[in-house]
Motif scaffolding. Structure first.
Motif, PDB file in Angstrom:
ATOM      1  N   ILE A   4      31.118  34.371  14.920  1.00 12.99           N
ATOM      2  CA  ILE A   4      29.891  33.369  13.441  1.00 12.99           C
ATOM      3  C   ILE A   4      29.081  34.286  12.901  1.00 12.99           C
ATOM      4  O   ILE A   4      28.435  34.293  13.645  1.00 12.99           O
ATOM      5  CB  ILE A   4      29.794  32.058  14.113  1.00 12.99           C
ATOM      6  N   ILE A   5      28.892  34.159  11.614  1.00 12.59           N
ATOM      7  CA  ILE A   5      28.109  34.383  11.283  1.00 12.59           C
ATOM      8  C   ILE A   5      26.878  33.544  11.365  1.00 12.59           C
ATOM      9  O   ILE A   5      26.915  32.433  10.808  1.00 12.59           O
ATOM     10  CB  ILE A   5      28.185  34.793   9.459  1.00 12.59           C
ATOM     11  N   ASP A   6      25.317  34.257  11.540  1.00 11.16           N
ATOM     12  CA  ASP A   6      24.868  33.273  11.776  1.00 11.16           C
ATOM     13  C   ASP A   6      23.377  33.376  10.395  1.00 11.16           C
ATOM     14  O   ASP A   6      23.719  32.329  10.195  1.00 11.16           O
ATOM     15  CB  ASP A   6      24.287  33.800  13.618  1.00 11.16           C
ATOM     16  N   ARG A   7      22.930  34.219   9.989  1.00  5.89           N
ATOM     17  CA  ARG A   7      22.962  34.437   9.497  1.00  5.89           C
ATOM     18  C   ARG A   7      22.399  36.590   9.112  1.00  5.89           C
ATOM     19  O   ARG A   7      23.182  37.413   9.292  1.00  5.89           O
ATOM     20  CB  ARG A   7      21.132  34.554   9.420  1.00  5.89           C
ATOM     21  N   PHE A   8      22.773  36.399   7.580  1.00  4.93           N
ATOM     22  CA  PHE A   8      21.696  37.992   7.275  1.00  4.93           C
ATOM     23  C   PHE A   8      20.539  38.380   7.235  1.00  4.93           C
ATOM     24  O   PHE A   8      19.236  37.144   6.957  1.00  4.93           O
ATOM     25  CB  PHE A   8      22.245  37.916   5.272  1.00  4.93           C
ATOM     26  N   GLU A   9      20.270  39.823   7.427  1.00  7.74           N
ATOM     27  CA  GLU A   9      18.789  40.615   7.388  1.00  7.74           C
ATOM     28  C   GLU A   9      19.150  41.713   7.325  1.00  7.74           C
ATOM     29  O   GLU A   9      19.659  42.552   7.829  1.00  7.74           O
ATOM     30  CB  GLU A   9      18.127  40.425   9.178  1.00  7.74           C
ATOM     31  N   GLY A  10      18.226  41.882   6.245  1.00  2.00           N
ATOM     32  CA  GLY A  10      18.493  43.308   5.427  1.00  2.00           C
ATOM     33  C   GLY A  10      19.775  43.544   4.912  1.00  2.00           C
ATOM     34  O   GLY A  10      20.555  43.242   4.400  1.00  2.00           O
ATOM     35  N   ASP A  11      20.714  44.388   5.730  1.00  2.00           N
ATOM     36  CA  ASP A  11      21.662  45.588   5.528  1.00  2.00           C
ATOM     37  C   ASP A  11      22.737  44.656   6.607  1.00  2.00           C
ATOM     38  O   ASP A  11      23.660  45.630   6.194  1.00  2.00           O
ATOM     39  CB  ASP A  11      21.332  46.802   5.426  1.00  2.00           C
ATOM     40  N   TYR A  12      22.239  44.343   7.170  1.00  3.65           N
ATOM     41  CA  TYR A  12      22.811  43.154   8.662  1.00  3.65           C
ATOM     42  C   TYR A  12      23.240  41.638   8.615  1.00  3.65           C
ATOM     43  O   TYR A  12      22.633  40.653   7.968  1.00  3.65           O
ATOM     44  CB  TYR A  12      22.269  43.711   9.826  1.00  3.65           C
ATOM     45  N   ALA A  13      24.096  41.839   9.421  1.00  6.78           N
ATOM     46  CA  ALA A  13      24.705  40.695   8.921  1.00  6.78           C
ATOM     47  C   ALA A  13      24.538  40.022  10.999  1.00  6.78           C
ATOM     48  O   ALA A  13      24.863  40.731  11.476  1.00  6.78           O
ATOM     49  CB  ALA A  13      26.619  39.880   9.037  1.00  6.78           C
ATOM     50  N   VAL A  14      24.063  39.041  11.497  1.00  7.14           N
ATOM     51  CA  VAL A  14      23.478  38.557  12.507  1.00  7.14           C
ATOM     52  C   VAL A  14      24.990  37.729  13.159  1.00  7.14           C
ATOM     53  O   VAL A  14      24.655  36.740  13.059  1.00  7.14           O
ATOM     54  CB  VAL A  14      22.604  38.061  12.965  1.00  7.14           C
ATOM     55  N   GLU A  18      31.774  34.708  21.317  1.00  6.68           N
ATOM     56  CA  GLU A  18      32.077  33.223  21.596  1.00  6.68           C
ATOM     57  C   GLU A  18      31.131  33.799  23.458  1.00  6.68           C
ATOM     58  O   GLU A  18      31.029  32.549  23.643  1.00  6.68           O
ATOM     59  CB  GLU A  18      33.865  33.528  21.969  1.00  6.68           C
ATOM     60  N   ASP A  19      31.379  34.667  23.744  1.00  7.74           N
ATOM     61  CA  ASP A  19      30.833  34.205  24.506  1.00  7.74           C
ATOM     62  C   ASP A  19      28.709  33.889  24.451  1.00  7.74           C
ATOM     63  O   ASP A  19      27.624  34.123  25.141  1.00  7.74           O
ATOM     64  CB  ASP A  19      30.641  35.576  25.323  1.00  7.74           C
ATOM     65  N   ARG A  20      28.418  33.921  23.358  1.00 12.97           N
ATOM     66  CA  ARG A  20      26.714  33.907  23.326  1.00 12.97           C
ATOM     67  C   ARG A  20      25.946  34.754  22.855  1.00 12.97           C
ATOM     68  O   ARG A  20      24.871  34.706  22.159  1.00 12.97           O
ATOM     69  CB  ARG A  20      26.216  33.084  23.975  1.00 12.97           C
ATOM     70  N   LYS A  21      26.057  35.714  22.918  1.00 10.55           N
ATOM     71  CA  LYS A  21      25.407  36.642  22.601  1.00 10.55           C
ATOM     72  C   LYS A  21      25.698  36.897  21.543  1.00 10.55           C
ATOM     73  O   LYS A  21      26.407  36.966  20.544  1.00 10.55           O
ATOM     74  CB  LYS A  21      26.774  38.407  23.189  1.00 10.55           C
ATOM     75  N   MET A  22      24.021  38.162  20.645  1.00  8.85           N
ATOM     76  CA  MET A  22      24.022  38.099  19.125  1.00  8.85           C
ATOM     77  C   MET A  22      24.489  39.727  18.994  1.00  8.85           C
ATOM     78  O   MET A  22      23.963  40.164  19.782  1.00  8.85           O
ATOM     79  CB  MET A  22      23.318  37.656  18.774  1.00  8.85           C
ATOM     80  N   ILE A  23      24.910  40.247  17.911  1.00 10.09           N
ATOM     81  CA  ILE A  23      25.530  41.297  17.663  1.00 10.09           C
ATOM     82  C   ILE A  23      24.693  41.377  16.392  1.00 10.09           C
ATOM     83  O   ILE A  23      25.171  40.434  15.413  1.00 10.09           O
ATOM     84  CB  ILE A  23      26.829  41.957  17.825  1.00 10.09           C
ATOM     85  N   ASN A  24      24.714  42.724  15.820  1.00 11.22           N
ATOM     86  CA  ASN A  24      24.219  43.185  14.646  1.00 11.22           C
ATOM     87  C   ASN A  24      25.958  44.093  13.698  1.00 11.22           C
ATOM     88  O   ASN A  24      25.766  44.173  13.578  1.00 11.22           O
ATOM     89  CB  ASN A  24      23.262  43.677  14.161  1.00 11.22           C
ATOM     90  N   ILE A  25      26.492  43.084  12.374  1.00  7.33           N
ATOM     91  CA  ILE A  25      27.083  43.671  11.730  1.00  7.33           C
ATOM     92  C   ILE A  25      26.956  44.119  10.332  1.00  7.33           C
ATOM     93  O   ILE A  25      26.219  43.584   9.258  1.00  7.33           O
ATOM     94  CB  ILE A  25      27.737  43.210  11.575  1.00  7.33           C
ATOM     95  N   ASN A  26      26.741  45.552  10.204  1.00  5.90           N
ATOM     96  CA  ASN A  26      26.171  46.414   8.917  1.00  5.90           C
ATOM     97  C   ASN A  26      27.485  45.044   7.723  1.00  5.90           C
ATOM     98  O   ASN A  26      28.463  44.699   7.646  1.00  5.90           O
ATOM     99  CB  ASN A  26      27.062  47.392   8.278  1.00  5.90           C
ATOM    100  N   LYS A  27      26.720  44.974   6.580  1.00  9.55           N
ATOM    101  CA  LYS A  27      27.506  43.812   5.642  1.00  9.55           C
ATOM    102  C   LYS A  27      28.075  44.633   4.993  1.00  9.55           C
ATOM    103  O   LYS A  27      29.563  44.212   4.334  1.00  9.55           O
ATOM    104  CB  LYS A  27      26.189  43.519   4.738  1.00  9.55           C
TER     105      LYS A  27
END
Length: 70
Positions: A4-14, A18-27
């Motif tokens: 689930i896209i939590d938020r955007f920070e700069g050039d990344y989507a946080v 499913e396992d509650r781990k947070m990752i950054n994906i380039n927009k």
């Protein structure tokens, strides 16, 4: 993998997985129109799961309705 896209920070989507781990994906890797709160499938490419996104939105709206009725 689903997230689930939590938020955007700069050039990344946080994205919360499913396992509650947070990752950054380039927009630039996200589909056009991706927004906060959307459910995405992450594999060879990233796609928006419109059905799960709509279901999640309705569940959240129901929870907030219940909150304000009390």
């Amino acid at each position: 993998m689903k997230g689930i896209i939590d938020r955007f920070e700069g050039d990344y989507a946080v994205v919360e997985l499913e396992d509650r781990k947070m990752i950054n994906i380039n927009k630039i890797k996200l589909p056009i129109g991706a927004q906060e709160g959307m459910v995405i499938h992450i594999a060879d490419s990233i796609t928006i799961d419109k059905d799960d996104t709509l279901k999640r939105k309705k569940e959240i709206e129901k929870l907030t309705e219940d909150l304000w009725e009390k």
